[in-house]
Design a protein around this motif. Structure first.
Motif, PDB file in Angstrom:
ATOM      1  N   ARG A   1       0.853  -1.183   0.000  1.00  0.00           N
ATOM      2  CA  ARG A   1       0.000   0.000   0.000  1.00  0.00           C
ATOM      3  C   ARG A   1       0.897   1.243   0.000  1.00  0.00           C
ATOM      4  O   ARG A   1       1.927   1.271   0.680  1.00  0.00           O
TER       5      ARG A   1
ATOM      6  N   GLY B   1       1.280   5.451   0.435  1.00  0.00           N
ATOM      7  CA  GLY B   1       0.764   6.752   0.879  1.00  0.00           C
ATOM      8  C   GLY B   1       1.510   7.831   0.124  1.00  0.00           C
ATOM      9  O   GLY B   1       2.721   7.737  -0.064  1.00  0.00           O
TER      10      GLY B   1
ATOM     11  N   TYR C   1      -9.916  18.551   0.556  1.00  0.00           N
ATOM     12  CA  TYR C   1     -11.201  19.233   0.341  1.00  0.00           C
ATOM     13  C   TYR C   1     -11.263  20.368   1.355  1.00  0.00           C
ATOM     14  O   TYR C   1     -11.456  20.143   2.549  1.00  0.00           O
TER      15      TYR C   1
ATOM     16  N   LEU D   1     -10.726  16.216  10.020  1.00  0.00           N
ATOM     17  CA  LEU D   1     -11.175  14.861  10.355  1.00  0.00           C
ATOM     18  C   LEU D   1     -12.008  14.267   9.220  1.00  0.00           C
ATOM     19  O   LEU D   1     -11.872  13.078   8.896  1.00  0.00           O
ATOM     20  N   GLU D   2     -12.850  15.106   8.600  1.00  0.00           N
ATOM     21  CA  GLU D   2     -13.679  14.612   7.494  1.00  0.00           C
ATOM     22  C   GLU D   2     -12.805  14.182   6.314  1.00  0.00           C
ATOM     23  O   GLU D   2     -13.069  13.165   5.670  1.00  0.00           O
ATOM     24  N   ASN D   3     -11.748  14.964   6.033  1.00  0.00           N
ATOM     25  CA  ASN D   3     -10.810  14.569   4.976  1.00  0.00           C
ATOM     26  C   ASN D   3     -10.188  13.217   5.291  1.00  0.00           C
ATOM     27  O   ASN D   3     -10.066  12.347   4.424  1.00  0.00           O
TER      28      ASN D   3
ATOM     29  N   GLU E   1     -11.425  10.896   7.176  1.00  0.00           N
ATOM     30  CA  GLU E   1     -12.439   9.840   7.121  1.00  0.00           C
ATOM     31  C   GLU E   1     -12.732   9.421   5.680  1.00  0.00           C
ATOM     32  O   GLU E   1     -12.917   8.235   5.406  1.00  0.00           O
ATOM     33  N   ILE E   2     -12.748  10.396   4.773  1.00  0.00           N
ATOM     34  CA  ILE E   2     -12.992  10.069   3.361  1.00  0.00           C
ATOM     35  C   ILE E   2     -11.918   9.108   2.864  1.00  0.00           C
ATOM     36  O   ILE E   2     -12.202   8.095   2.231  1.00  0.00           O
ATOM     37  N   LYS E   3     -10.663   9.439   3.192  1.00  0.00           N
ATOM     38  CA  LYS E   3      -9.564   8.570   2.747  1.00  0.00           C
ATOM     39  C   LYS E   3      -9.702   7.183   3.395  1.00  0.00           C
ATOM     40  O   LYS E   3      -9.529   6.163   2.732  1.00  0.00           O
TER      41      LYS E   3
ATOM     42  N   ILE F   1     -12.352   5.628   4.561  1.00  0.00           N
ATOM     43  CA  ILE F   1     -13.472   4.847   4.014  1.00  0.00           C
ATOM     44  C   ILE F   1     -13.137   4.388   2.587  1.00  0.00           C
ATOM     45  O   ILE F   1     -13.395   3.246   2.211  1.00  0.00           O
ATOM     46  N   ALA F   2     -12.541   5.296   1.808  1.00  0.00           N
ATOM     47  CA  ALA F   2     -12.224   4.965   0.406  1.00  0.00           C
ATOM     48  C   ALA F   2     -11.235   3.807   0.304  1.00  0.00           C
ATOM     49  O   ALA F   2     -11.272   3.047  -0.652  1.00  0.00           O
ATOM     50  N   LEU F   3     -10.371   3.692   1.294  1.00  0.00           N
ATOM     51  CA  LEU F   3      -9.405   2.601   1.263  1.00  0.00           C
ATOM     52  C   LEU F   3     -10.010   1.281   1.751  1.00  0.00           C
ATOM     53  O   LEU F   3      -9.374   0.239   1.686  1.00  0.00           O
ATOM     54  N   GLY F   4     -11.225   1.386   2.263  1.00  0.00           N
ATOM     55  CA  GLY F   4     -11.848   0.187   2.814  1.00  0.00           C
ATOM     56  C   GLY F   4     -11.067  -0.318   4.008  1.00  0.00           C
ATOM     57  O   GLY F   4     -10.993  -1.519   4.268  1.00  0.00           O
TER      58      GLY F   4
ATOM     59  N   LEU G   1      -2.817  12.109   6.004  1.00  0.00           N
ATOM     60  CA  LEU G   1      -3.597  11.409   4.971  1.00  0.00           C
ATOM     61  C   LEU G   1      -2.761  10.319   4.307  1.00  0.00           C
ATOM     62  O   LEU G   1      -3.260   9.230   4.021  1.00  0.00           O
TER      63      LEU G   1
END
Lengths: 298, 279
Positions: A71, A73, A82, A88-90, A92-94, A96-99, A139
């Motif tokens: 993997r 980074g 964004y 924190l939201e940024n 979380e997006i990463k 979740i997107a990575l599963g 991130l």
């Protein structure tokens, strides 16, 4: 030797310009690989290709040495965030997107790790460049990557920030065994973390060597600060050492015979000379880099 | 792909822009319905005005109630009401273009795509965005239809929707056609990698889709020897329910449109877009 990243004849051409020219990189697992080069030398282009952001015109890239794909980074050029969302939201997006199986708590831990916990719920649009840079590092660390690709990660950071990032990178490498490929203009800073160097000049890899080899090839000298340079010179010449430079009324640089440093010191003291300082000084990585790329240009 | 889709849903929830666009769409559709109602409420006056100005009675073309989910400008005028509602209503496609501009494009514009590029290929990102466009098209059409239906209730004290299958046909067809436009916009933005020219080209394209769809209808007629693919003949969606004799023909036509556009966009993606550098 176990390489986690190798490139073979890696070339990137933008119309008439060859940004990267037949580069063969070898990055060992667990190494901190420092890419050095002037502006336009091809550092960022190589990192983009390693990160999958750009395609090579020719040549190949091999990442990983086993069945599992490592993997990666990435932090390349401007931090990609964004701005209307919080730190924190940024994160979380990463995540979740990575599963990623990590819990949301992991995102907070990473923010803590880069010193942004107090700004976790603040929109990134109001962040300074340094804060955005730190968030981008967090991130890049999300999803527990095996390899970190960092392009100028300390750009725009204040001295404290540079120190913090350096500490973070050292910890990641030494404690967690992460492989890091990093480029920076601040060569002295880079020299504090890198274990292997790739020196680029006009798109070509002119040298790839380990820290020790580079250190050994760097010009060095023994610096003496004494009360009487004339007497010190007499002592040196009596020892058969003639390769020295008198830098000032109290300073002499001895350009060879580093192994005889203690002997030189002892003889000077025995001759009644007051020695205030005696140490081996190496030229900086920057001087070494300038020398090697100049040589290449000639 | 599932995780990327979930991440985009999370972002949609947090950024709120998709919700705001839906609210604006709802509000503008209410306004559109209201203006439509006013026009019909003043029919004799308008009739007289038109007769004086142009020498014909526009209401002679019929006064069907139009729920008005048209997506293109080339709509043959059936009534003044339709004309006005078409003119006043901001096209549903434009809401989709705005959605793409303010929600999907920022992934590339902000550079966040760099954080995902090593894990998710461009193709995967493209297909997740195609899925989002499809879902959002259905949401936009449903929200607009709801607003228009509410205004119908207020203005006419009734809701002449016809049968449920016809209504569903109407909504599905409209959503598919809107989504077809969305795919073109998405592909253009991916291809150009710049927002403004992509949006300009997309808006121009909105005005070109009607003749294209017309041509496809002609092809369908040629191959099936049937002539009731009339959705393209009068409007892409406006008055569709009233004009098309068969709901399956209508849906088939819409499916053909989206299949052709999706095919072209996917082909373009595989041939060009996915081979381009991200930055």
């Amino acid at each position: 030797m176990s390489y986690i990243i190798t490139t073979s004849d890696l070339t990137k051409q933008y119309r008439e310009v060859t940004a990267v020219d037949s580069v063969d990189l070898h990055v060992e697992e667990g190494a901190v690989y420092g890419l050095i080069g002037r502006n336009g030398a091809g550092k960022t282009t190589i990192l983009k290709m390693l990160a999958g952001l750009a395609f090579p015109t020719s040549g190949s890239i091999t990442i990983g040495n086993g069945s599992r794909k490592p993997r990666i980074g990435v932090l390349i050029e401007e931090p990609g965030l964004y701005r209307s969302l919080t730190a924190l939201e940024n994160m979380e997006i990463k995540r979740i997107a990575l599963g990623s199986p990590d819990s949301p708590e992991r995102s907070r831990q990473l923010l803590e790790f880069v010193g942004l916990m107090n700004w976790a719920d603040v929109r990134c649009g109001s962040f300074s460049l340094g804060m955005r840079q730190r968030l981008s590092i967090a991130l890049a660390l999300s999803g527990d990557p095996d390899i970190l690709i960092l392009d100028e990660p300390i750009n725009g950071l204040d001295p404290q920030g540079i120190h913090d990032v350096r500490t973070v990178l050292s910890r990641l490498n030494q404690e967690n065994g992460k492989t890091i490929v990093i480029s920076s203009h601040l060569l002295d800073e880079l020299s504090k973390v890198a274990t292997v160097y790739g020196i680029l000049d006009r798109g070509r890899l002119v040298k790839e060597a380990g820290e020790e080899e580079i250190l050994n090839s760097m010009p060095a000298y023994v610096r003496f600060i004494v009360d009487d340079t004339l007497a010190a010179k007499t002592v040196l010449e009596s020892m058969g050492i003639f390769s020295y430079q008198t830098k000032s009324q109290h300073m002499i640089h001895v350009l060879e015979q580093f192994a005889r440093r203690d002997e030189m010191l002892e003889k000077m003291i025995m001759a009644g000379i007051h020695v205030h300082e005696c140490q081996v000084v190496r030229e900086s990585l920057e001087t070494y880099f300038m020398g090697i790329t100049k040589e290449d240009r000639v | 792909m599932k995780s990327l889709f979930q991440a985009e849903l999370y972002r949609a929830r947090k950024s709120k822009s998709p919700l705001i666009i839906l609210i604006v769409c709802f509000g503008m559709s209410l306004f559109s319905g209201l203006s439509y109602g006013i026009m019909y409420g003043n029919a004799p006056w308008i009739q007289k005005m038109y007769e004086n100005a142009f020498g014909y009675n526009p209401f002679a073309f019929g006064d069907d109630l139009d729920l008005g989910l048209d997506i293109a400008g080339f709509t043959r005028m059936k009534s003044v009401g339709e004309f006005i509602s078409t003119g006043l209503r901001i096209n549903i496609c434009l809401y989709l273009v705005i959605f793409i501009a303010v929600f999907l494009m920022p992934m590339r514009r902000s550079g966040f795509i760099k954080n995902l590029s090593s894990e998710h290929s461009r193709t995967r990102i493209f297909f997740v965005h195609v899925l989002l466009i499809l879902i959002y098209s259905f949401l936009l059409v449903d929200v607009a239809a709801l607003a228009m239906a509410l205004m119908c209730l207020v203005t006419y004290r009734g809701l002449p929707l016809g049968g449920l299958p016809e209504l569903l046909t109407y909504l599905v067809t409209s959503a598919l056609l809107v989504a077809a436009i969305g795919l073109v916009v998405l592909t253009l933005t991916d291809l150009l990698r710049r927002q403004t020219p992509a949006i300009v080209m997309s808006v121009i394209y909105l005005w070109m889709i009607a003749p294209t769809v017309f041509a496809m209808g002609q092809v369908m007629t040629l191959y099936t020897s049937r002539s009731d693919f009339r959705l393209q003949y009068v409007s892409l969606a406006g008055n569709l329910m009233l004009l098309s004799p068969g709901k399956w023909d209508t849906i088939l036509s819409a499916l053909l449109v989206i299949a052709v556009y999706a095919g072209l966009c996917i082909l373009l993606h595989f041939l060009v877009v996915r081979k381009k550098d991200i930055i």
